[in-house]
Each structure stands twice: as C-alpha cells, then as structure tokens.
Motif scaffolding. Structure first.
Motif, PDB file in Angstrom:
ATOM      1  N   VAL A  32       4.075 -20.436  -8.718  1.00 42.63           N
ATOM      2  CA  VAL A  32       2.789 -20.000  -8.174  1.00 42.63           C
ATOM      3  C   VAL A  32       2.550 -18.555  -8.612  1.00 42.63           C
ATOM      4  O   VAL A  32       3.463 -17.735  -8.576  1.00 42.63           O
ATOM      5  CB  VAL A  32       2.806 -20.086  -6.624  1.00 42.63           C
ATOM      6  CG1 VAL A  32       1.501 -19.558  -6.026  1.00 42.63           C
ATOM      7  CG2 VAL A  32       3.088 -21.506  -6.167  1.00 42.63           C
ATOM      8  N   SER A  33       1.327 -18.243  -9.053  1.00 36.66           N
ATOM      9  CA  SER A  33       0.990 -16.861  -9.388  1.00 36.66           C
ATOM     10  C   SER A  33       0.787 -16.089  -8.088  1.00 36.66           C
ATOM     11  O   SER A  33      -0.026 -16.481  -7.247  1.00 36.66           O
ATOM     12  CB  SER A  33      -0.278 -16.842 -10.240  1.00 36.66           C
ATOM     13  OG  SER A  33      -0.833 -15.560 -10.216  1.00 36.66           O
ATOM     14  N   ALA A  34       1.562 -15.025  -7.903  1.00 35.96           N
ATOM     15  CA  ALA A  34       1.506 -14.299  -6.628  1.00 35.96           C
ATOM     16  C   ALA A  34       1.555 -12.804  -6.882  1.00 35.96           C
ATOM     17  O   ALA A  34       2.225 -12.347  -7.803  1.00 35.96           O
ATOM     18  CB  ALA A  34       2.686 -14.723  -5.754  1.00 35.96           C
ATOM     19  N   GLN A  35       0.807 -12.041  -6.083  1.00 34.03           N
ATOM     20  CA  GLN A  35       0.799 -10.596  -6.268  1.00 34.03           C
ATOM     21  C   GLN A  35       0.567  -9.855  -4.965  1.00 34.03           C
ATOM     22  O   GLN A  35       0.187 -10.456  -3.950  1.00 34.03           O
ATOM     23  CB  GLN A  35      -0.247 -10.199  -7.295  1.00 34.03           C
ATOM     24  CG  GLN A  35      -1.625 -10.786  -7.031  1.00 34.03           C
ATOM     25  CD  GLN A  35      -2.539 -10.583  -8.208  1.00 34.03           C
ATOM     26  OE1 GLN A  35      -2.775  -9.453  -8.589  1.00 34.03           O
ATOM     27  NE2 GLN A  35      -3.031 -11.661  -8.787  1.00 34.03           N
ATOM     28  N   SER A  36       0.812  -8.552  -5.023  1.00 33.89           N
ATOM     29  CA  SER A  36       0.596  -7.712  -3.853  1.00 33.89           C
ATOM     30  C   SER A  36       0.347  -6.298  -4.343  1.00 33.89           C
ATOM     31  O   SER A  36       0.677  -5.969  -5.480  1.00 33.89           O
ATOM     32  CB  SER A  36       1.840  -7.749  -2.961  1.00 33.89           C
ATOM     33  OG  SER A  36       1.545  -7.113  -1.739  1.00 33.89           O
ATOM     34  N   ASP A  37      -0.274  -5.481  -3.519  1.00 31.19           N
ATOM     35  CA  ASP A  37      -0.421  -4.075  -3.863  1.00 31.19           C
ATOM     36  C   ASP A  37       0.480  -3.293  -2.926  1.00 31.19           C
ATOM     37  O   ASP A  37       0.214  -3.237  -1.718  1.00 31.19           O
ATOM     38  CB  ASP A  37      -1.889  -3.651  -3.702  1.00 31.19           C
ATOM     39  CG  ASP A  37      -2.073  -2.180  -4.051  1.00 31.19           C
ATOM     40  OD1 ASP A  37      -1.066  -1.497  -4.370  1.00 31.19           O
ATOM     41  OD2 ASP A  37      -3.220  -1.713  -3.999  1.00 31.19           O
ATOM     42  N   TYR A  38       1.535  -2.688  -3.454  1.00 34.61           N
ATOM     43  CA  TYR A  38       2.522  -2.005  -2.612  1.00 34.61           C
ATOM     44  C   TYR A  38       1.970  -0.736  -1.979  1.00 34.61           C
ATOM     45  O   TYR A  38       2.588  -0.154  -1.094  1.00 34.61           O
ATOM     46  CB  TYR A  38       3.798  -1.699  -3.420  1.00 34.61           C
ATOM     47  CG  TYR A  38       4.452  -2.957  -3.969  1.00 34.61           C
ATOM     48  CD1 TYR A  38       4.693  -4.043  -3.136  1.00 34.61           C
ATOM     49  CD2 TYR A  38       4.815  -3.051  -5.305  1.00 34.61           C
ATOM     50  CE1 TYR A  38       5.280  -5.194  -3.637  1.00 34.61           C
ATOM     51  CE2 TYR A  38       5.407  -4.198  -5.805  1.00 34.61           C
ATOM     52  CZ  TYR A  38       5.635  -5.275  -4.963  1.00 34.61           C
ATOM     53  OH  TYR A  38       6.207  -6.411  -5.437  1.00 34.61           O
ATOM     54  N   ARG A  39       0.806  -0.280  -2.445  1.00 37.44           N
ATOM     55  CA  ARG A  39       0.240   0.932  -1.849  1.00 37.44           C
ATOM     56  C   ARG A  39      -0.496   0.612  -0.555  1.00 37.44           C
ATOM     57  O   ARG A  39      -0.740   1.476   0.268  1.00 37.44           O
ATOM     58  CB  ARG A  39      -0.744   1.603  -2.807  1.00 37.44           C
ATOM     59  CG  ARG A  39      -0.119   2.033  -4.127  1.00 37.44           C
ATOM     60  CD  ARG A  39      -1.219   2.361  -5.106  1.00 37.44           C
ATOM     61  NE  ARG A  39      -2.213   1.281  -5.129  1.00 37.44           N
ATOM     62  CZ  ARG A  39      -3.430   1.391  -5.646  1.00 37.44           C
ATOM     63  NH1 ARG A  39      -3.817   2.521  -6.182  1.00 37.44           N
ATOM     64  NH2 ARG A  39      -4.261   0.364  -5.631  1.00 37.44           N
ATOM     65  N   ALA A  40      -0.914  -0.652  -0.386  1.00 34.95           N
ATOM     66  CA  ALA A  40      -1.745  -0.993   0.773  1.00 34.95           C
ATOM     67  C   ALA A  40      -0.878  -1.118   2.021  1.00 34.95           C
ATOM     68  O   ALA A  40       0.166  -1.767   1.990  1.00 34.95           O
ATOM     69  CB  ALA A  40      -2.463  -2.314   0.510  1.00 34.95           C
ATOM     70  N   ASN A  41      -1.310  -0.478   3.134  1.00 37.80           N
ATOM     71  CA  ASN A  41      -0.538  -0.649   4.359  1.00 37.80           C
ATOM     72  C   ASN A  41      -1.407  -0.980   5.558  1.00 37.80           C
ATOM     73  O   ASN A  41      -0.957  -0.941   6.687  1.00 37.80           O
ATOM     74  CB  ASN A  41       0.366   0.570   4.632  1.00 37.80           C
ATOM     75  CG  ASN A  41      -0.424   1.849   4.541  1.00 37.80           C
ATOM     76  OD1 ASN A  41      -1.656   1.798   4.611  1.00 37.80           O
ATOM     77  ND2 ASN A  41       0.247   2.973   4.387  1.00 37.80           N
ATOM     78  N   THR A  42      -2.674  -1.315   5.291  1.00 32.98           N
ATOM     79  CA  THR A  42      -3.512  -1.842   6.379  1.00 32.98           C
ATOM     80  C   THR A  42      -4.038  -3.192   5.918  1.00 32.98           C
ATOM     81  O   THR A  42      -4.117  -3.460   4.708  1.00 32.98           O
ATOM     82  CB  THR A  42      -4.726  -0.931   6.667  1.00 32.98           C
ATOM     83  OG1 THR A  42      -5.542  -0.925   5.493  1.00 32.98           O
ATOM     84  CG2 THR A  42      -4.293   0.488   6.999  1.00 32.98           C
ATOM     85  N   LEU A  43      -4.414  -4.005   6.892  1.00 29.86           N
ATOM     86  CA  LEU A  43      -4.947  -5.331   6.554  1.00 29.86           C
ATOM     87  C   LEU A  43      -6.188  -5.191   5.680  1.00 29.86           C
ATOM     88  O   LEU A  43      -6.369  -5.914   4.698  1.00 29.86           O
ATOM     89  CB  LEU A  43      -5.279  -6.076   7.857  1.00 29.86           C
ATOM     90  CG  LEU A  43      -5.839  -7.484   7.658  1.00 29.86           C
ATOM     91  CD1 LEU A  43      -4.837  -8.369   6.933  1.00 29.86           C
ATOM     92  CD2 LEU A  43      -6.204  -8.109   9.016  1.00 29.86           C
TER      93      LEU A  43
END
Ligand code: HAM
Length: 418
Positions: A350-361
């Motif tokens: 599955v193609s999956a990603q995240s932004d490690y800078r984000a800390n709020t919903l």
C-alpha cells in the motif's frame, strides 16, 4: 545560479505521471506486436551517424553534438536510434539468429536545433525496428503499431502521410530529372535549397519555405519513376492499410531528412502541433544493415517524439493515480506506532505517507489533502492502547473504525476494489 541548457528540459514530478503513462502504453503496444526492448548507448563513434543518416543531411551537417574523446576519437550523442540499433544488430551478428527480429527502444536523443514548442535539443523517442523481411505486411504492421498506439492515447487529429521513395535504382533514374527541373527554377529557391540541388536534391521537395513550395509545385514526382517491384510493394502497403481501416494520405513531397530510406516513407502529423507537426515518422531502410557491414537484411521502422505526444495527450486519457494512505500520528506512543504502521502498509503493497512536521490533526489533514491521499488513519496514544483506529475517506469524509493490525489487509482490499 547555474541553469539548465537551452532546449534541454527537466521533466518535473507533476509531469512524470504523463510520461510514465505514455511510456507504459508504448511498451504495451510494442509487446502486442511482438517487439522486444533493446537498450543502445547514448553515444557512438561519429562515423556511424555520418555513414547511416547521410553526410549531407541537416542532422549530420548541422545538428549533431560531436566531441573528441580523450584519445581523439570523434564521438557523437545519438541524434536518433536506428543507426545504433543497426550497429548493434551487425556487431552481435544477430542476422545469424532466426529472422525476423523486432526491437523497440525508448530514450533520449540529441539534436542541436533551434528550440521551440515541440522541438528540443534533448528529446525522447519511442522507436521500433523490424529486421528481416521486405514483405509489405511488415511496413503495414509498423505503421499500424504507431497508429494504434497514438489512437489509444486519444491524440487528436492525426493524419498518416505516406510516399514511396522507390529503390536506389528508381531514384538514380529520377534524380537527374529532378535536378534539371530544379536548376530551371533556381532563382526562385531559398539559399539552402539552391545548395541542396547539388548535395541532396530530394530534400528541396520537403522545404517549408512558401516560395520554394510554390516553385516546386509541378516538380516531376518520384512515384512516376517507380519500378514495377517498387510500385507493387507500395500498392500492397496502401491496400494493407486500407484493409485495417487505417486512413492514409499520399504525399509525394514526403522525402524524410535521413538518407537511409527506400520504398515506404511515412509520417503521422497532427494539426494540433503547429510548425513541428510530426508526431512520429519512419520508413523502410533495406540497405542500411549491409552499409554498416552486415549481410543484406531488409528492415522497416519508425520513431515517435514523446515530447510532442506529451503536449497533445488529453488530460482525461491519464489513468487515476493509485490511492495513497496518510498516517496522522500523535503523541509519545502514537508517533512511533505511526512509523511502524507506515512500514507495515508499505510492505503489504500500500502506498502510505506522513508528514513528520505535523503535530495537530488540522496540519495532518491539510498535508493529506495536499498529497491527494484517498484515506487518512488517526493514530494517537489512545488508539495504540485500544488497538483500534479511525480511517477517514478524504473524499466523502466518512469515517470508520478499523483495528490496528487489520489496517494493511483493509486498505489492500479497498484499493484493489477501487
Ligand atoms: P525523425 O523523423 O528524425 O526519424 O524523428 C522521429 C520523430 O522524433 C519526429 O517525428 C518527432 O516527433 C521527433 N523529433 C525529432 N526531432 C525532434 C526534436 N528536435 N525535438 C522533439 N522531437 C523531435 C528518426 O529519428 C528515425 N530514426 C525514425 C525511424 C526509425 N526510421 C526507421 N526507424
């Protein structure tokens, strides 16, 4: 700041889906017609191109990127793919293997031309070369492959123009007639064409300068000088195209800018392209394998310009991108669990990603939107402890609770079904 070279373009990430789609479609069509891929070098000794394309062609006279190697050998960045493919065919003694043999290639080519829309100094071609038969059905196959490929991409307003350049004997009979006609019109021709009367008279017929076109309107036509064999071949090609329902237009001025051609010459143009209107072109080159030191082996092929195809490709031809999952993780337990979830999803396919800078919903959801993710998974400390997560469909905003270990299977099923 050091800039890129004029006429040499970057293909940025927002454009690569278009390029990949064109290349994948090209490979699929090549495969359907039984062509297999050959990868030939980007540079070769200069003599290869001078001998095969022709010393008096525009490409060889003015457009090649030629430079001395450290030992003084003259090298050239390939301006096209036929010469290198034939060189490889001869060098690896491929004629000793069963014929016919069908190769295709995709890659960059280099010509020092004046850059404009659809004309670059580094450009890309998809080309095919079909060795070992003079059967007119091979010419039809090659043209049909190009036509079907471009039609599959839904490129608008295509025209297949076709001509026969006859055998070398036919041209030997025709050229003195053409030269004497051109000499009679000399003063009406551009400087370039006046020079070409001596060096490459056929090319005068192909000149785009309006006064040259007018002056050669009633020029004797090569098709009137075809031998019965060449005429028979041409008739078979035309009826073969008609039998497949591929429309073609006779263009007696179509002579091509490369000297290796004989018999069939063709070009597919589009009125959507402006001055540089050829999407792809090719023809038969029965003498080239022998000219480069191999046994007599008839051959036919084409090359299509990928930049021109990319310019014309309608947006709706592009397939939807594969859905991607965004992992929105928070907290001292959610953070590390998020990294593990990303790993598990990716390993499951599955193609999956995240932004490690984000800390709020909010920040996470903004990133999920920007990255065009189809789903977001919320993973905080509570979710880690309870082992269940919330999956949000980014389009419909619908939310669903899914257990943490089930997520890879869940997304695989959803994505495969979409
Ligand atoms: P060509 O007509 O020189 O033929 O090039 C084929 C196609 O490459 C053109 O129709 C055009 O779409 C594209 N092309 C050429 N020059 C440029 C440029 N400067 N910028 C962008 N696109 C360009 C050949 O190269 C032959 N080797 C074709 C062939 C293969 N004949 C037999 N086998």
């Amino acid at each position: 700041m050091i800039k890129g070279i004029k006429g040499v373009k970057d293909i940025l990430p927002e454009d690569t889906p278009r390029w990949r789609f064109i290349e994948e479609t090209a490979r699929r069509w090549a495969d359907r017609y039984g062509f297999t891929e050959i990868r030939i070098p980007i540079f070769e000794v200069t003599a290869l191109f001078a001998r095969s394309i022709g010393a008096t062609t525009d490409i060889v006279e003015k457009e090649m990127y030629t430079f001395p190697d450290r030992d003084g050998t003259s090298l050239t960045l390939r301006p096209e793919g036929t010469a290198g493919t034939v060189r490889a065919f001869v060098e690896h003694n491929r004629a000793a293997h069963p014929l016919p043999q069908k190769y295709f290639y995709i890659g960059p080519m280099f010509r020092h031309e004046r850059p404009q829309a659809g004309r670059l100094r580094q450009f890309h071609q998809f080309g095919v070369e079909y060795f070992g038969t003079q059967d007119a059905r091979a010419d039809v196959d090659v043209m049909a492959l190009l036509w079907r490929f471009l039609s599959d991409l839904a490129l608008p307003d295509l025209t297949l123009e076709i001509n026969s350049l006859g055998s070398s004997g036919d041209r030997a009979a025709y050229l003195p007639v053409l030269v004497s006609f051109l000499k009679g019109r000399q003063e009406k021709l551009c400087d370039n064409c006046r020079r070409r009367i001596e060096t490459n008279p056929l090319r005068v017929l192909d000149c785009k300068v309006p006064t040259c076109r007018a002056a050669t309107d009633d020029a004797p036509q090569l098709t009137a000088y075809l031998s019965p064999d060449a005429k028979g071949h041409f008739d078979q090609v035309l009826s073969g195209l008609a039998a497949l329902g591929i429309p073609s237009q006779l263009n007696p001025r179509l002579v091509r800018g490369l000297d290796y051609y004989c018999l069939t010459a063709f070009e597919i143009t589009s009125s959507h392209l402006g001055a540089q209107n050829a999407v792809g072109a090719g023809g038969r080159y029965d003498g080239l394998v022998e000219l480069l030191g191999g046994p007599p082996t008839p051959a036919v092929g084409f090359a299509a310009g990928l930049e021109r195809i990319a310019m014309m490709l309608p947006e709706q031809s592009l397939p939807a991108s594969t859905p991607s999952v965004y992992v929105a993780s928070f907290g001292s337990e959610g953070g590390p669990a998020g990294v593990q979830l990303l790993d598990a999803l990716r390993r499951a396919g599955v193609s999956a990603q995240s932004d490690y800078r984000a800390n709020t919903l909010k920040a996470h959801l903004r990133q999920a939107d920007r990255a065009h993710c189809r789903f977001a998974v919320f993973l905080g400390d509570d979710e880690v402890r309870s082992g269940s997560t919330v999956v949000r469909n980014m389009d419909t905003k619908a939310q669903e609770t899914v257990s943490l270990p089930d997520l890879p299977r869940y997304f695989l099923t959803v994505i495969q079904g979409s």
